[in-house]
Design an enzyme around this catalytic site. Sequence first.
Site, PDB file in Angstrom:
ATOM      1  N   GLU A  49      43.661  50.815  48.661  1.00 58.88           N
ATOM      2  CA  GLU A  49      42.835  50.505  46.863  1.00 58.88           C
ATOM      3  C   GLU A  49      41.470  50.103  47.262  1.00 58.88           C
ATOM      4  O   GLU A  49      41.455  49.616  48.428  1.00 58.88           O
ATOM      5  CB  GLU A  49      44.160  48.986  46.490  1.00 58.88           C
ATOM      6  CG  GLU A  49      45.044  49.685  46.102  1.00 58.88           C
ATOM      7  CD  GLU A  49      45.802  48.627  45.890  1.00 58.88           C
ATOM      8  OE1 GLU A  49      45.384  47.813  45.400  1.00 58.88           O
ATOM      9  OE2 GLU A  49      46.961  48.521  45.141  1.00 58.88           O
TER      10      GLU A  49
ATOM     11  N   HIS B 135      40.182  43.884  35.436  1.00 56.80           N
ATOM     12  CA  HIS B 135      41.207  45.009  36.520  1.00 56.80           C
ATOM     13  C   HIS B 135      40.320  46.202  35.388  1.00 56.80           C
ATOM     14  O   HIS B 135      40.465  46.317  34.187  1.00 56.80           O
ATOM     15  CB  HIS B 135      42.426  45.113  36.401  1.00 56.80           C
ATOM     16  CG  HIS B 135      42.897  46.284  37.148  1.00 56.80           C
ATOM     17  ND1 HIS B 135      42.154  47.603  37.027  1.00 56.80           N
ATOM     18  CD2 HIS B 135      43.975  46.094  38.079  1.00 56.80           C
ATOM     19  CE1 HIS B 135      42.951  48.285  37.812  1.00 56.80           C
ATOM     20  NE2 HIS B 135      44.096  47.134  38.979  1.00 56.80           N
TER      21      HIS B 135
ATOM     22  N   ARG C 132      36.602  45.137  42.935  1.00 52.68           N
ATOM     23  CA  ARG C 132      36.925  45.217  41.199  1.00 52.68           C
ATOM     24  C   ARG C 132      35.639  45.192  40.301  1.00 52.68           C
ATOM     25  O   ARG C 132      35.947  45.483  39.112  1.00 52.68           O
ATOM     26  CB  ARG C 132      37.760  44.508  41.091  1.00 52.68           C
ATOM     27  CG  ARG C 132      38.872  45.312  40.667  1.00 52.68           C
ATOM     28  CD  ARG C 132      40.699  43.935  40.109  1.00 52.68           C
ATOM     29  NE  ARG C 132      40.889  44.600  41.313  1.00 52.68           N
ATOM     30  CZ  ARG C 132      42.373  44.615  41.407  1.00 52.68           C
ATOM     31  NH1 ARG C 132      43.180  43.273  41.050  1.00 52.68           N
ATOM     32  NH2 ARG C 132      43.349  45.298  42.566  1.00 52.68           N
TER      33      ARG C 132
ATOM     34  N   HIS D 236      42.605  40.315  34.792  1.00 58.05           N
ATOM     35  CA  HIS D 236      43.892  40.640  35.227  1.00 58.05           C
ATOM     36  C   HIS D 236      44.054  39.327  35.729  1.00 58.05           C
ATOM     37  O   HIS D 236      46.025  38.899  36.662  1.00 58.05           O
ATOM     38  CB  HIS D 236      42.895  41.022  35.916  1.00 58.05           C
ATOM     39  CG  HIS D 236      44.125  41.994  37.146  1.00 58.05           C
ATOM     40  ND1 HIS D 236      45.580  42.662  36.491  1.00 58.05           N
ATOM     41  CD2 HIS D 236      44.106  42.211  38.245  1.00 58.05           C
ATOM     42  CE1 HIS D 236      46.355  42.914  37.532  1.00 58.05           C
ATOM     43  NE2 HIS D 236      45.723  42.638  38.738  1.00 58.05           N
TER      44      HIS D 236
ATOM     45  N   ARG E 100      38.796  38.977  43.776  1.00 56.64           N
ATOM     46  CA  ARG E 100      40.329  38.685  44.509  1.00 56.64           C
ATOM     47  C   ARG E 100      39.915  40.312  44.959  1.00 56.64           C
ATOM     48  O   ARG E 100      40.061  41.263  44.577  1.00 56.64           O
ATOM     49  CB  ARG E 100      41.898  38.505  44.432  1.00 56.64           C
ATOM     50  CG  ARG E 100      42.770  39.003  44.760  1.00 56.64           C
ATOM     51  CD  ARG E 100      43.565  38.660  44.091  1.00 56.64           C
ATOM     52  NE  ARG E 100      43.494  38.957  42.819  1.00 56.64           N
ATOM     53  CZ  ARG E 100      45.075  40.472  42.754  1.00 56.64           C
ATOM     54  NH1 ARG E 100      45.250  41.032  43.879  1.00 56.64           N
ATOM     55  NH2 ARG E 100      44.803  40.530  42.066  1.00 56.64           N
TER      56      ARG E 100
END
Length: 518
Positions: A114, A234, A281, A342, A377
């Site tokens: 990811e 997100h 992200r 998110h 995060r």
Amino acid sequence: MDSLNYDFVVLGSGIAGLTFALEAAAQNKVLVLCKAALAETNTAYAQGGIAAVLSATDSFEQHIQDTLTAGAGLCDELAVRFMVARAPAAIKWLQQQSVLFDTATDETIALGLEGGHSQNRIAHVKDHTGLSIQQALSKAVLQHPNITVLEYHFGLDLLTQTIGQEKVCYGVQVLDMVTGNYKTILAKAIVLATGGSGQVYQFTTNPTIATGDGLAMARRAGAAIRNMEFFQFHPTALYDPGSSDTFLISEALRGAGAELVLPDGGSFMQQYHPLGSLAPRDIVARAVYEQMHMHQSECLYLDATRLPGGRLQRNFPGIYTRCKSIGVDAVTDLIPIVPAAHYQCGGVVTNLHGQTSIVGLYAIGEVACTGIHGANRLASNSLLEGVVFAREAAKHVKVSDLQLHCTAFKSVVYSLPDNRDDKIVLKTKKALQTLMWEKVGIVRTAEGLLHATYELAELKYSLKYLQGYSAAVQEVKNLLTVVELILDACVLRRESVGGHFMEYEPVQLQTRIQDICS
Ligand code: FAD
Ligand code: SIN
């Protein structure tokens, strides 16, 4: 008003709450409360997976560095090191609870990739990892003789008293949403595992339970809270204006080879970051936002057509089916995507054992701020944080010498609100969600923050005369508290970093606000 006594009361039935309950219940009576059905949690919606160093080519140091980089320099390195070192044991513990992670041909756990990860290290169950974890833990909790579960029980407020110099938490006031009865529950420790607050935004991947109740309760009780300006967006929620929910298209799909593209099919992420579509992200969400504005497009696209044949249906069945339901065959068609709120990176400040600044009050999972996430995060570190710190809190709370502290206990008289209040509650909730989306979103301006501050005062005023305590009234009041915490934190943060991005650089917000006002 009923009064109940337990060793530990856990508010929340997601990964953090249930892990704590299972670990603490060996020698203690544990009560788990949740305001909806046991399995209606953020956890149950998690798709991509859970990060851990599980392969010979990976190392703790790499997972640590990836977390620190994604966090934009604001992580607590000690906490990161603590969590990363315990991640493989957390995965093993989940397996012991009957979570069946996908495996490779050699029977080892199959590891996905990811954004922001330099290695394949995401353990997963197809694209429904969270649901599989939720189901396994729910089953274990329901079978445990020392754990009682009360569904549809809404935590209203914490009971605290000051003893000497210390604030102590000794219970919680609860509304039984089915009978309408109010209950006082006393315990040696109260554990907040109430998840995040995505519902503060108009567009969010979070389910409706995510209203920041635990955070607001902690705030009213006087607990320390930090990093609330860092709300993570997100980049890839499914663009589906006809739907009432916002469905996530997992980052794991990009890890498997899907690429973000413009309406004309052209790539653009390389101009923002060398990792392209797999950059941290916050960077990807901002790039998508910027390109949508530049192209005046309602959405951008994810090109998953480049995945090897059959992989999409095999590894991402939930995403494939949901796209199909709106007429998008992701094997041949581009998937329309937009960013959505998110994850709440900040929260109730805790130490490595989940202890808050209030004696007897613990916070674990998304409601907590352990320092792991810093300003943004790293993908799939949240489920991990939930398990690791819930287990640590359970270890700690067992050995500590907590007693019931309720010498000053006075029962509060609660009553249900008038049904006529429903309209104003709904109107206020919608207004605050739109306000946050438009003024305190992915890219922020001083004018927007100032506007939001004025508007917040008006929204608070509109609720001033509401009497009575229902879940709906309390949720909207809690959301307003979260908005206030976010705005306060935004004003104090001088620089653009991670999830807090100001249009002007360098940002001197106080001065700017003074300029605007003068
Ligand atoms: P939750 O799972 O949200 O549980 C909260 C609980 O608190 C619920 O039981 C709720 O009923 C209860 N509660 C709340 N308020 C009250 C109240 N007032 N009274 C009583 N009970 C209350 N993270 C990853 O690491 N990997 C992923 O792949 C991933 N994918 C995600 C996908 C989606 C769509 C979403 C929304 C999140 C994802 N995340 C992922 C983030 C992760 O799922 C959450 O951060 C995590 O599950 C939070 O767990 P939790 O135990 O803290 O809270
Ligand atoms: C995802 O699957 O994209 C979500 C992962 C996360 O939030 O950590």
